[in-house]
Design a protein around this motif. Structure first.
Motif, short mmCIF file in Angstrom:
data_model
loop_
_atom_site.label_atom_id
_atom_site.label_comp_id
_atom_site.label_asym_id
_atom_site.label_seq_id
_atom_site.Cartn_x
_atom_site.Cartn_y
_atom_site.Cartn_z
N GLU A 67 -1.93 0.59 -12.92
CA GLU A 67 -3.21 1.24 -12.70
C GLU A 67 -3.27 2.60 -13.37
O GLU A 67 -4.29 3.00 -13.95
N LEU A 68 -2.16 3.32 -13.30
CA LEU A 68 -2.11 4.67 -13.85
C LEU A 68 -1.77 4.68 -15.34
O LEU A 68 -1.67 5.74 -15.96
N GLY A 69 -1.51 3.49 -15.88
CA GLY A 69 -1.14 3.44 -17.28
C GLY A 69 0.27 3.96 -17.55
O GLY A 69 0.59 4.41 -18.64
N ILE A 70 1.08 3.88 -16.53
CA ILE A 70 2.47 4.32 -16.69
C ILE A 70 3.32 3.11 -17.04
O ILE A 70 3.24 2.07 -16.37
N ASP A 71 4.11 3.21 -18.06
CA ASP A 71 4.89 2.06 -18.52
C ASP A 71 6.22 1.94 -17.76
O ASP A 71 6.97 2.91 -17.64
N GLU A 119 0.84 -1.20 0.00
CA GLU A 119 0.00 0.00 0.00
C GLU A 119 0.88 1.25 0.00
O GLU A 119 0.63 2.20 -0.76
N ALA A 120 1.88 1.25 0.86
CA ALA A 120 2.76 2.41 0.93
C ALA A 120 3.52 2.59 -0.38
O ALA A 120 3.75 3.72 -0.83
N GLY A 121 3.89 1.48 -1.00
CA GLY A 121 4.58 1.57 -2.28
C GLY A 121 3.68 2.19 -3.35
O GLY A 121 4.12 3.06 -4.12
N ALA A 122 2.43 1.76 -3.35
CA ALA A 122 1.48 2.30 -4.33
C ALA A 122 1.27 3.80 -4.09
O ALA A 122 1.33 4.61 -5.02
N ALA A 123 1.06 4.16 -2.83
CA ALA A 123 0.81 5.56 -2.50
C ALA A 123 2.03 6.42 -2.83
O ALA A 123 1.91 7.52 -3.41
#
Lengths: 330, 330
Positions: A260-264, A224-228
DNA sequence: GTGAAAGCGCTAACAC
DNA sequence: GTGTTAGCGCTTTCAC
């Protein structure tokens, strides 16, 4: 309820005293070969095994080694537990797992318990603990091995030698002409700060870059912290083109957020983890990481404990070599 | 070396006998409120903690629970260890981790040790063990919880209730008009065969399909075995269009091999795992799996042990509900 | 080279 | 409702 076979039984069968049986087992005083043979035969015949409770009561030392870690479900620590257990087994020691959930009070409580129960040893990866919290262990004479990136008081230490690997990681990242390097680090109040961040920072200039404070975000060692953290970094006006993570759990959280953000990854951003947890090679893209081999750490810790049991008094540090594992996320 | 605070110390300070201190702690006989208060105050003042070695020697029971599993580094078992430890902590019990590497001799040796050391309890996932190997535990009166898919002798059992979830999995797979269903199962000599295979087989006809013997391959619960099994299946003249795996470790090995062979999942083949190990949601495509919640298993096992400590004599079975987790590999 | 025996701290009869 | 005490099985000092 099969009755327990005691030393007295062995002594009777072998025609000696319990003292002699004890000395055959411990080797703390010479025993005549013939006597020894008789005792060993009796032990085998009767299937005798020492009662560790009685031994502990008498000696004031149990046969338990506590493994105190922030999160046993993290594959790195799970592997450490496995190796430690296997290495210690031959010494008749058992590994007791203790999860702190990265909470200082838990860490302290577990330590206190280790002292009260007179554990034979402690292997700990401190997370929010302070070095002085370990004083009770040294006062109680309990051999202690700290597994951490930086020294942690006058105790045995197993620590990564990550300089070369980190340099290679920076080289790999900058070779692709990336310059805006960020990091998702651990929490600010973690013990010893974040040595992985410090190391990266100290080495970055050699590669014509740096890790500015503005590009360092912090959080727990969780997905979670990594995602945030990743989301925050990428929302910056000038987002990074490479992100280092304090460990692979964080990195995997970041990677999920990238999808999720569409970042490659690595097209838009490179991602580098630490540890090489088992899943690092499983994610897509496969995670480039700075491997810190849990098996080696476990073996080193077991060996340090063994030396302590045999009488070593001076603290010792073992460096375990980290390794750059280039996969597909850079 | 701080001296240990004993019950005698507490008794002296509280102005009572050691017996009373002991009874305050255990609640095994009534104590007057005033006396109790005095004892509790003394305990707090002195920072007393019982010496578990002395207690174990006296009672013939330690405060240790052995967790005996094939592979503690498998995230499913690591999570089980974490939950069990947390649940048992309140009972003053410690969890000792024991890795068998799926080896029967190791399993037996560890069991024998649990008996010799008079462990308070055992939680075991047998792999090659036979039910009668547990007899020494019942003879010794050691509460035992088996975590397995099928009954395993007259002991407490925590077992999955996977029928509904497995049905949903079959439904998901066959809805995509897949009919050639295969399985990468565990080794033939594993205890109790492969109940996950049996369940699948018994349900398959409801969905107009079956799991022919020719489409079942076997191996250890490792990534390597998963990769090898998958390769073998796909080399068949009529390869399957769906593959179930006995657990997620195997599934992930299979998935890796699919990438390697240029086989598209789920385009060419669907893949379904078991357990929902932490990495299942991390791989690409995200792994569809039949989730067996390790936390629930750990809690159930702890509760069964607690009941045994409090006197329950008759074996009990707890069913833990498995859940179909539809992700992207079907 | 070996034995006798004390005692580690606790629990649980048994006694009052 | 509380106290006295034996003894769990082992290690280790002291004695021979």
């Amino acid at each position: 309820m099969r009755e327990q076979v005691t030393m007295a039984d062995v002594a009777r069968v072998a025609g000696v005293s319990t003292a002699t049986v004890s000395y055959v087992l411990s080797g703390k005083r010479p025993v005549a070969p013939a006597t020894r043979a008789a005792v060993e035969a009796a032990i085998a015949d009767l299937g005798f095994a020492v009662n560790t409770a009685a031994r502990s009561l008498r000696t004031g030392r149990s046969s338990l080694v506590a493994l105190i870690v922030p999160d046993i479900a993290n594959p790195f620590f799970a592997q450490l537990a496995a190796t430690l257990q296997e290495e210690l087994r031959g010494l008749g020691m058992h590994v007791v797992v203790c999860n702190t959930r990265a909470d200082r009070e838990e860490e302290r409580a577990l330590l206190a318990e280790a002292v009260q129960q007179r554990f034979a040893g402690v292997v700990i990866t401190p997370f929010r603990l302070l070095p002085k919290d370990l004083d009770t262990l040294s006062t109680a004479g309990i051999p202690t091995v700290v597994s951490a990136d930086v020294p942690f008081g006058p105790v045995d230490l197993v620590t990564p030698d990550a300089r070369a690997a980190t340099r290679q990681a920076l080289e790999g990242v900058t070779a692709a002409r990336r310059r805006r390097i960020a990091m998702i680090a651990g929490p600010r109040d973690a013990t010893g700060g974040d040595p992985r961040l410090e190391l990266l920072r100290s080495l970055a200039p050699q590669f014509g870059t740096s890790l500015p404070g503005a590009l360092v975000v912090r959080g727990e060692h969780t997905r979670e912290a990594g995602a945030a953290g990743f989301a925050e970094l990428m929302s910056r006006r000038y987002p990074p083109d490479a992100v280092f993570c304090a460990n692979d759990v964080i990195a995997v959280g970041a990677l999920g957020k990238a999808h999720e953000l569409g970042i490659d990854v690595p097209g838009d951003v490179a991602l580098v983890g630490h540890d090489d947890a088992s899943f690092a090679s499983l994610v897509r893209p496969r995670l480039t990481t700075i491997r810190y081999p849990a098996e080696d750490v476990g073996r080193a810790a077991a060996e340090l404990l063994r030396e302590r049991f045999e009488g070593r008094r001076v603290p010792k540090t073992v460096r375990v070599r980290a390794e750059f594992v280039a996969r597909a996320s850079v």
